[in-house]
Design a protein around this motif. Sequence first.
Motif: not given
Length: 106
Positions: A4-11, A13-17, A34-43, A51-57
């Motif tokens: 289980g992964i919780i992602l809380e940032t849209k920074e 490099e961190k979101a991409w990783n 993977l659960f997105l919360m906080g600003e991570a819902v904007e990924c 860092y292409n976050v959308d591509e990795q998502l």
Amino acid sequence: MKLGIILETKEFEKAWNAFRFAVAAKKRGHEVKLFLMGEAVECEGLIHEKYNVDEQLKAFVEVGGEIFACGTCLKSRQLDSSEACPISTMNDCVDLVEWADKMVTF
């Protein structure tokens, strides 16, 4: 293993990783949610020159990964649920933690 992964940032490099980690774990045969919360819902749609976050998502979804997005966090940003990031609740987050053998946060 169930990861289980919780992602809380849209920074970027961190979101991409976080998504790179999720893709790598899926490719090694693990079940990953993977659960997105906080600003991570904007990924979704998040792209930076390095860092292409959308591509990795999208790669995570393509390998069968499951993503959940906090409904309260989406609503506070006036965002809607999407196919890749369905609206979820804190109870869904608790279910994910109970389901997982290991949890990782970013």
